[in-house]
Design a protein around this motif. Structure first.
Motif, PDB file in Angstrom:
ATOM      1  N   ASN A   1       0.966  -1.185  -0.069  1.00  0.00           N
ATOM      2  CA  ASN A   1      -0.062   0.009   0.217  1.00  0.00           C
ATOM      3  C   ASN A   1       0.699   1.284   0.237  1.00  0.00           C
ATOM      4  O   ASN A   1       0.518   2.194  -0.682  1.00  0.00           O
ATOM      5  CB  ASN A   1      -0.919  -0.073   1.210  1.00  0.00           C
ATOM      6  CG  ASN A   1      -1.966  -1.165   1.203  1.00  0.00           C
ATOM      7  OD1 ASN A   1      -2.414  -1.495  -0.039  1.00  0.00           O
ATOM      8  ND2 ASN A   1      -2.650  -1.484   2.162  1.00  0.00           N
ATOM      9  N   MET A   2       2.110   1.246   0.719  1.00  0.00           N
ATOM     10  CA  MET A   2       2.962   2.217   0.685  1.00  0.00           C
ATOM     11  C   MET A   2       3.546   2.657  -0.699  1.00  0.00           C
ATOM     12  O   MET A   2       3.576   3.771  -1.123  1.00  0.00           O
ATOM     13  CB  MET A   2       4.136   2.322   1.886  1.00  0.00           C
ATOM     14  CG  MET A   2       5.049   3.269   1.941  1.00  0.00           C
ATOM     15  SD  MET A   2       4.162   4.726   2.629  1.00  0.00           S
ATOM     16  CE  MET A   2       5.697   5.397   2.985  1.00  0.00           C
ATOM     17  N   VAL A   3       3.804   1.676  -1.414  1.00  0.00           N
ATOM     18  CA  VAL A   3       4.327   1.472  -2.525  1.00  0.00           C
ATOM     19  C   VAL A   3       3.532   2.151  -3.485  1.00  0.00           C
ATOM     20  O   VAL A   3       3.899   3.029  -4.326  1.00  0.00           O
ATOM     21  CB  VAL A   3       5.087   0.216  -3.114  1.00  0.00           C
ATOM     22  CG1 VAL A   3       5.222   0.226  -4.717  1.00  0.00           C
ATOM     23  CG2 VAL A   3       6.082  -0.317  -2.292  1.00  0.00           C
TER      24      VAL A   3
ATOM     25  N   ILE B   1       6.230  -6.380  -4.015  1.00  0.00           N
ATOM     26  CA  ILE B   1       6.262  -5.238  -4.145  1.00  0.00           C
ATOM     27  C   ILE B   1       6.191  -4.929  -5.663  1.00  0.00           C
ATOM     28  O   ILE B   1       5.451  -3.916  -5.873  1.00  0.00           O
ATOM     29  CB  ILE B   1       7.684  -4.387  -3.563  1.00  0.00           C
ATOM     30  CG1 ILE B   1       7.448  -4.487  -1.943  1.00  0.00           C
ATOM     31  CG2 ILE B   1       7.786  -3.221  -4.090  1.00  0.00           C
ATOM     32  CD1 ILE B   1       8.696  -4.014  -1.269  1.00  0.00           C
ATOM     33  N   ARG B   2       6.847  -5.689  -6.344  1.00  0.00           N
ATOM     34  CA  ARG B   2       6.715  -5.651  -7.977  1.00  0.00           C
ATOM     35  C   ARG B   2       5.468  -5.362  -8.407  1.00  0.00           C
ATOM     36  O   ARG B   2       5.026  -4.734  -9.371  1.00  0.00           O
ATOM     37  CB  ARG B   2       7.602  -6.751  -8.511  1.00  0.00           C
ATOM     38  CG  ARG B   2       9.095  -6.608  -8.628  1.00  0.00           C
ATOM     39  CD  ARG B   2       9.770  -7.324  -9.610  1.00  0.00           C
ATOM     40  NE  ARG B   2      11.173  -6.973  -9.787  1.00  0.00           N
ATOM     41  CZ  ARG B   2      12.189  -7.848  -9.156  1.00  0.00           C
ATOM     42  NH1 ARG B   2      11.925  -8.846  -8.856  1.00  0.00           N
ATOM     43  NH2 ARG B   2      13.431  -7.171  -9.311  1.00  0.00           N
ATOM     44  N   ARG B   3       4.467  -6.284  -7.726  1.00  0.00           N
ATOM     45  CA  ARG B   3       3.077  -6.176  -8.310  1.00  0.00           C
ATOM     46  C   ARG B   3       2.404  -4.767  -8.179  1.00  0.00           C
ATOM     47  O   ARG B   3       1.538  -4.360  -8.883  1.00  0.00           O
ATOM     48  CB  ARG B   3       2.113  -7.253  -7.602  1.00  0.00           C
ATOM     49  CG  ARG B   3       2.734  -8.794  -7.928  1.00  0.00           C
ATOM     50  CD  ARG B   3       2.066  -9.646  -7.140  1.00  0.00           C
ATOM     51  NE  ARG B   3       2.732 -11.089  -7.219  1.00  0.00           N
ATOM     52  CZ  ARG B   3       2.636 -11.824  -6.320  1.00  0.00           C
ATOM     53  NH1 ARG B   3       1.899 -11.722  -5.216  1.00  0.00           N
ATOM     54  NH2 ARG B   3       3.290 -13.052  -6.641  1.00  0.00           N
ATOM     55  N   ALA B   4       2.746  -4.080  -7.064  1.00  0.00           N
ATOM     56  CA  ALA B   4       2.120  -2.854  -6.748  1.00  0.00           C
ATOM     57  C   ALA B   4       3.126  -1.921  -7.474  1.00  0.00           C
ATOM     58  O   ALA B   4       2.243  -0.613  -7.449  1.00  0.00           O
ATOM     59  CB  ALA B   4       2.377  -2.754  -5.025  1.00  0.00           C
ATOM     60  N   ALA B   5       4.290  -1.866  -7.613  1.00  0.00           N
ATOM     61  CA  ALA B   5       5.052  -0.857  -8.168  1.00  0.00           C
ATOM     62  C   ALA B   5       4.956  -0.597  -9.555  1.00  0.00           C
ATOM     63  O   ALA B   5       4.570  -1.520 -10.296  1.00  0.00           O
ATOM     64  CB  ALA B   5       6.672  -1.114  -7.815  1.00  0.00           C
ATOM     65  N   GLY B   6       5.530   0.624 -10.278  1.00  0.00           N
ATOM     66  CA  GLY B   6       5.510   0.816 -11.341  1.00  0.00           C
ATOM     67  C   GLY B   6       6.718  -0.018 -12.287  1.00  0.00           C
ATOM     68  O   GLY B   6       7.431  -0.244 -11.370  1.00  0.00           O
ATOM     69  N   PRO B   7       6.523  -0.016 -13.422  1.00  0.00           N
ATOM     70  CA  PRO B   7       7.661  -0.836 -14.233  1.00  0.00           C
ATOM     71  C   PRO B   7       9.059  -0.269 -14.208  1.00  0.00           C
ATOM     72  O   PRO B   7       9.897  -0.883 -14.232  1.00  0.00           O
ATOM     73  CB  PRO B   7       7.089  -0.805 -15.574  1.00  0.00           C
ATOM     74  CG  PRO B   7       6.307   0.444 -15.722  1.00  0.00           C
ATOM     75  CD  PRO B   7       5.673   0.788 -14.361  1.00  0.00           C
ATOM     76  N   ASN B   8       9.260   0.960 -13.703  1.00  0.00           N
ATOM     77  CA  ASN B   8      10.590   1.649 -13.802  1.00  0.00           C
ATOM     78  C   ASN B   8      10.902   1.590 -12.186  1.00  0.00           C
ATOM     79  O   ASN B   8      12.162   2.109 -11.986  1.00  0.00           O
ATOM     80  CB  ASN B   8      10.435   2.909 -14.357  1.00  0.00           C
ATOM     81  CG  ASN B   8       9.986   3.110 -15.743  1.00  0.00           C
ATOM     82  OD1 ASN B   8      10.520   2.325 -16.712  1.00  0.00           O
ATOM     83  ND2 ASN B   8       9.267   4.100 -16.057  1.00  0.00           N
ATOM     84  N   THR B   9      10.279   1.209 -11.258  1.00  0.00           N
ATOM     85  CA  THR B   9      11.036   0.919  -9.918  1.00  0.00           C
ATOM     86  C   THR B   9      12.176   0.196  -9.704  1.00  0.00           C
ATOM     87  O   THR B   9      12.239  -0.905 -10.380  1.00  0.00           O
ATOM     88  CB  THR B   9      10.060   0.605  -9.030  1.00  0.00           C
ATOM     89  OG1 THR B   9       8.716   1.519  -9.042  1.00  0.00           O
ATOM     90  CG2 THR B   9      10.271   0.919  -7.533  1.00  0.00           C
ATOM     91  N   LYS B  10      13.278   0.668  -9.283  1.00  0.00           N
ATOM     92  CA  LYS B  10      14.320  -0.035  -8.990  1.00  0.00           C
ATOM     93  C   LYS B  10      14.519  -0.727  -7.471  1.00  0.00           C
ATOM     94  O   LYS B  10      13.820  -0.181  -6.499  1.00  0.00           O
ATOM     95  CB  LYS B  10      15.643   0.768  -9.028  1.00  0.00           C
ATOM     96  CG  LYS B  10      15.602   1.509 -10.258  1.00  0.00           C
ATOM     97  CD  LYS B  10      16.101   0.674 -11.670  1.00  0.00           C
ATOM     98  CE  LYS B  10      16.177   1.650 -12.846  1.00  0.00           C
ATOM     99  NZ  LYS B  10      15.508   1.512 -13.734  1.00  0.00           N
ATOM    100  N   TYR B  11      15.015  -1.718  -7.313  1.00  0.00           N
ATOM    101  CA  TYR B  11      15.291  -2.620  -6.080  1.00  0.00           C
ATOM    102  C   TYR B  11      16.740  -2.852  -5.680  1.00  0.00           C
ATOM    103  O   TYR B  11      17.343  -3.278  -6.519  1.00  0.00           O
ATOM    104  CB  TYR B  11      14.352  -3.682  -6.026  1.00  0.00           C
ATOM    105  CG  TYR B  11      12.949  -3.522  -6.600  1.00  0.00           C
ATOM    106  CD1 TYR B  11      11.965  -2.874  -5.687  1.00  0.00           C
ATOM    107  CD2 TYR B  11      12.745  -3.810  -7.784  1.00  0.00           C
ATOM    108  CE1 TYR B  11      10.510  -3.026  -6.166  1.00  0.00           C
ATOM    109  CE2 TYR B  11      11.387  -3.504  -8.263  1.00  0.00           C
ATOM    110  CZ  TYR B  11      10.263  -3.208  -7.490  1.00  0.00           C
ATOM    111  OH  TYR B  11       9.159  -3.145  -7.927  1.00  0.00           O
TER     112      TYR B  11
END
Length: 135
Positions: A43-45, A71-81
């Motif tokens: 939810n935070m993401v 988190i990948r399911r909730a984040a945008g495609p350009n988010t880095k980890y």
């Protein structure tokens, strides 16, 4: 016109570590949010839309390398980890590779070194000098 500040979300089970990251990365010019533990992090993401998520590898209830998958399911495609830990660097490197994280950071790095690594990953690759033909 101000350049958009990169958004960093730090997830750790240690509130002191989160405070250190918040203060240090804010001073380095990032927009920073923190989240203690894995519960509610998706939810935070969704709400914060981070450019980079820093995940503590050793969160007892759900390790950071497992949390990336959620988190990948909730984040945008350009988010880095990035995995973050005081663990042995060879373990960090292995876990980052297994989860397709963009990298790993040791908690022993200075805040300046962490900020430098984050800026490197956020910087678009340079195309080199542009050559022009004379007319």
């Amino acid at each position: 016109m101000d350049k958009k500040r990169a958004r960093i979300l730090a997830v750790d089970d240690d509130p002191l570590q989160l405070d250190l990251l918040y203060r240090g990365l804010t001073l380095e010019g990032f927009e920073v949010a923190t989240h203690e533990g894995p519960i509610g992090v998706t939810n935070m993401v969704r709400a914060f839309r981070p450019d980079i998520v820093l995940l503590d590898l050793n969160i007892p209830s759900l390790r950071g390398d497992r949390l990336i998958e959620l988190i990948r399911r909730a984040a945008g495609p350009n988010t880095k980890y990035f995995l973050l830990s005081a663990s042995d660097e060879s373990e960090l490197r292995l876990r980052a590779a297994e989860t397709s994280a963009h990298g790993w950071l040791s908690k022993s790095l200075t805040m300046n070194e962490i900020a430098h690594r984050l800026r490197e990953i956020l910087s678009p690759p340079s195309e080199g000098p542009v050559s022009r033909r004379p007319r």
